[in-house]
Design a protein around this motif. Structure first.
Motif, PDB file in Angstrom:
ATOM      1  N   TRP A 140      -2.456 -34.516 -18.885  1.00 45.93           N
ATOM      2  CA  TRP A 140      -3.443 -33.456 -19.017  1.00 45.93           C
ATOM      3  C   TRP A 140      -4.729 -33.952 -19.666  1.00 45.93           C
ATOM      4  O   TRP A 140      -5.818 -33.431 -19.373  1.00 45.93           O
ATOM      5  CB  TRP A 140      -2.858 -32.293 -19.803  1.00 45.93           C
ATOM      6  CG  TRP A 140      -1.995 -31.436 -18.932  1.00 45.93           C
ATOM      7  CD1 TRP A 140      -0.641 -31.418 -18.864  1.00 45.93           C
ATOM      8  CD2 TRP A 140      -2.444 -30.488 -17.956  1.00 45.93           C
ATOM      9  NE1 TRP A 140      -0.220 -30.518 -17.917  1.00 45.93           N
ATOM     10  CE2 TRP A 140      -1.298 -29.935 -17.352  1.00 45.93           C
ATOM     11  CE3 TRP A 140      -3.700 -30.061 -17.545  1.00 45.93           C
ATOM     12  CZ2 TRP A 140      -1.376 -28.968 -16.354  1.00 45.93           C
ATOM     13  CZ3 TRP A 140      -3.791 -29.091 -16.553  1.00 45.93           C
ATOM     14  CH2 TRP A 140      -2.637 -28.563 -15.972  1.00 45.93           C
ATOM     15  N   LYS A 141      -4.649 -34.928 -20.525  1.00 48.14           N
ATOM     16  CA  LYS A 141      -5.856 -35.469 -21.149  1.00 48.14           C
ATOM     17  C   LYS A 141      -6.775 -36.054 -20.084  1.00 48.14           C
ATOM     18  O   LYS A 141      -7.978 -35.771 -20.042  1.00 48.14           O
ATOM     19  CB  LYS A 141      -5.487 -36.527 -22.190  1.00 48.14           C
ATOM     20  CG  LYS A 141      -6.681 -37.103 -22.944  1.00 48.14           C
ATOM     21  CD  LYS A 141      -6.213 -38.107 -23.988  1.00 48.14           C
ATOM     22  CE  LYS A 141      -7.392 -38.635 -24.800  1.00 48.14           C
ATOM     23  NZ  LYS A 141      -8.329 -39.421 -23.977  1.00 48.14           N
ATOM     24  N   ARG A 142      -6.209 -36.879 -19.201  1.00 43.03           N
ATOM     25  CA  ARG A 142      -7.016 -37.465 -18.129  1.00 43.03           C
ATOM     26  C   ARG A 142      -7.499 -36.393 -17.163  1.00 43.03           C
ATOM     27  O   ARG A 142      -8.635 -36.451 -16.671  1.00 43.03           O
ATOM     28  CB  ARG A 142      -6.203 -38.525 -17.381  1.00 43.03           C
ATOM     29  CG  ARG A 142      -5.960 -39.788 -18.188  1.00 43.03           C
ATOM     30  CD  ARG A 142      -5.536 -40.935 -17.276  1.00 43.03           C
ATOM     31  NE  ARG A 142      -4.301 -40.609 -16.570  1.00 43.03           N
ATOM     32  CZ  ARG A 142      -3.094 -40.935 -17.006  1.00 43.03           C
ATOM     33  NH1 ARG A 142      -2.960 -41.559 -18.167  1.00 43.03           N
ATOM     34  NH2 ARG A 142      -2.014 -40.628 -16.315  1.00 43.03           N
ATOM     35  N   LEU A 143      -6.642 -35.420 -16.885  1.00 40.76           N
ATOM     36  CA  LEU A 143      -7.034 -34.352 -15.963  1.00 40.76           C
ATOM     37  C   LEU A 143      -8.230 -33.567 -16.485  1.00 40.76           C
ATOM     38  O   LEU A 143      -9.176 -33.282 -15.740  1.00 40.76           O
ATOM     39  CB  LEU A 143      -5.859 -33.397 -15.725  1.00 40.76           C
ATOM     40  CG  LEU A 143      -4.842 -33.790 -14.658  1.00 40.76           C
ATOM     41  CD1 LEU A 143      -3.708 -32.768 -14.642  1.00 40.76           C
ATOM     42  CD2 LEU A 143      -5.493 -33.867 -13.286  1.00 40.76           C
ATOM     43  N   LEU A 144      -8.187 -33.211 -17.745  1.00 37.13           N
ATOM     44  CA  LEU A 144      -9.286 -32.437 -18.317  1.00 37.13           C
ATOM     45  C   LEU A 144     -10.565 -33.261 -18.378  1.00 37.13           C
ATOM     46  O   LEU A 144     -11.666 -32.728 -18.159  1.00 37.13           O
ATOM     47  CB  LEU A 144      -8.898 -31.926 -19.700  1.00 37.13           C
ATOM     48  CG  LEU A 144      -7.793 -30.860 -19.698  1.00 37.13           C
ATOM     49  CD1 LEU A 144      -7.301 -30.592 -21.121  1.00 37.13           C
ATOM     50  CD2 LEU A 144      -8.281 -29.559 -19.056  1.00 37.13           C
ATOM     51  N   GLU A 145     -10.437 -34.552 -18.669  1.00 36.36           N
ATOM     52  CA  GLU A 145     -11.619 -35.418 -18.663  1.00 36.36           C
ATOM     53  C   GLU A 145     -12.223 -35.499 -17.259  1.00 36.36           C
ATOM     54  O   GLU A 145     -13.437 -35.393 -17.090  1.00 36.36           O
ATOM     55  CB  GLU A 145     -11.249 -36.807 -19.167  1.00 36.36           C
ATOM     56  CG  GLU A 145     -10.905 -36.852 -20.647  1.00 36.36           C
ATOM     57  CD  GLU A 145     -10.385 -38.208 -21.074  1.00 36.36           C
ATOM     58  OE1 GLU A 145     -10.097 -39.043 -20.176  1.00 36.36           O
ATOM     59  OE2 GLU A 145     -10.252 -38.448 -22.296  1.00 36.36           O
ATOM     60  N   ARG A 146     -11.366 -35.690 -16.263  1.00 37.73           N
ATOM     61  CA  ARG A 146     -11.846 -35.734 -14.878  1.00 37.73           C
ATOM     62  C   ARG A 146     -12.434 -34.403 -14.460  1.00 37.73           C
ATOM     63  O   ARG A 146     -13.425 -34.346 -13.726  1.00 37.73           O
ATOM     64  CB  ARG A 146     -10.698 -36.114 -13.942  1.00 37.73           C
ATOM     65  CG  ARG A 146     -10.256 -37.565 -14.023  1.00 37.73           C
ATOM     66  CD  ARG A 146      -8.989 -37.782 -13.218  1.00 37.73           C
ATOM     67  NE  ARG A 146      -9.137 -37.356 -11.851  1.00 37.73           N
ATOM     68  CZ  ARG A 146      -8.106 -37.080 -11.038  1.00 37.73           C
ATOM     69  NH1 ARG A 146      -6.865 -37.179 -11.502  1.00 37.73           N
ATOM     70  NH2 ARG A 146      -8.314 -36.712  -9.796  1.00 37.73           N
ATOM     71  N   SER A 147     -11.837 -33.323 -14.928  1.00 38.31           N
ATOM     72  CA  SER A 147     -12.326 -32.004 -14.568  1.00 38.31           C
ATOM     73  C   SER A 147     -13.729 -31.758 -15.117  1.00 38.31           C
ATOM     74  O   SER A 147     -14.585 -31.202 -14.425  1.00 38.31           O
ATOM     75  CB  SER A 147     -11.369 -30.926 -15.089  1.00 38.31           C
ATOM     76  OG  SER A 147     -11.844 -29.636 -14.770  1.00 38.31           O
TER      77      SER A 147
END
Length: 206
Positions: A140-147
């Protein structure tokens, strides 16, 4: 039966068996079980990610069964529970800042409440884009950064999701029982924006 009535009957039959109606039914069904799974609030993020993954597979025509949903759900809950708790805390804090009577008495409450609304809507857009991108292989950390990056690079998609969030809020405010269809509609909007981004975006974008 007159020719006009016959044509109307055939048209009605086509509409009832169309893929669009099937998609609409799937969105409503998804909305209901996402709403149920999100009742504890701290499970809202994994539930929405699961709904987006399900709708994405349905739109792409991929196989989706209870076993797949169960595996996705457990993984989304295991990896996303902490982030979901943090987002719920932020959302509750923002809501209190907007709706609390005490907030109206504070100096400069007008601009602060407006800023709270903008912050909540912005967070909702980021979360929706993250849920639409979610897979079991992602953190989720990477997902939110990408988002966040995607929100800035794909302004058209972000604007569409912004409108979807505002419209969902207006619908829920005007007729509260319709809040049960909001999760599915937001999930569908997020998936549609993500699919459009992947199809139209040039290679190398985040």
């Amino acid at each position: 039966m007159s020719p006009r009535s016959s044509r109307r009957s055939r048209r009605a039959a086509q509409l009832l068996t169309s893929e669009k109606l099937g998609l609409f039914g799937e969105v409503l069904t998804t909305s209901l079980w996402v709403a149920v799974l999100a009742i504890p609030l701290i499970t809202a993020l994994p539930a929405l990610a699961l709904g987006c993954a399900h709708l994405g597979r349905f739109i792409r025509g991929e196989r989706d069964d209870l076993a797949t949903l169960a595996r996705d759900g457990l993984d989304a809950l295991r990896r996303g529970l902490l982030w979901s708790v943090l987002l719920v805390i932020v959302a509750v804090g923002g809501y209190i800042g907007v709706a609390s009577p005490a907030a109206e008495l504070a100096p400069g409450s007008g601009p602060l409440r407006g800023l709270s609304v903008v912050l909540l809507v912005g967070i909702a857009v980021v979360v929706l884009r993250a849920c639409a991108m979610w897979t079991r292989a992602d953190s989720w950390k990477r997902l939110l950064e990408r988002s966040v990056r995607r929100c800035l690079t794909d302004l058209r998609g972000s604007t569409l999701l912004l409108l979807a969030v505002v419209l969902a809020g207006v619908v829920a405010w005007m007729f509260a029982p319709l809040i049960v269809v909001v999760p599915g509609l937001l999930a569908f909007a997020a998936v549609a924006v993500e699919l459009g981004y992947r199809e139209e975006g040039p290679a190398g974008r985040p």
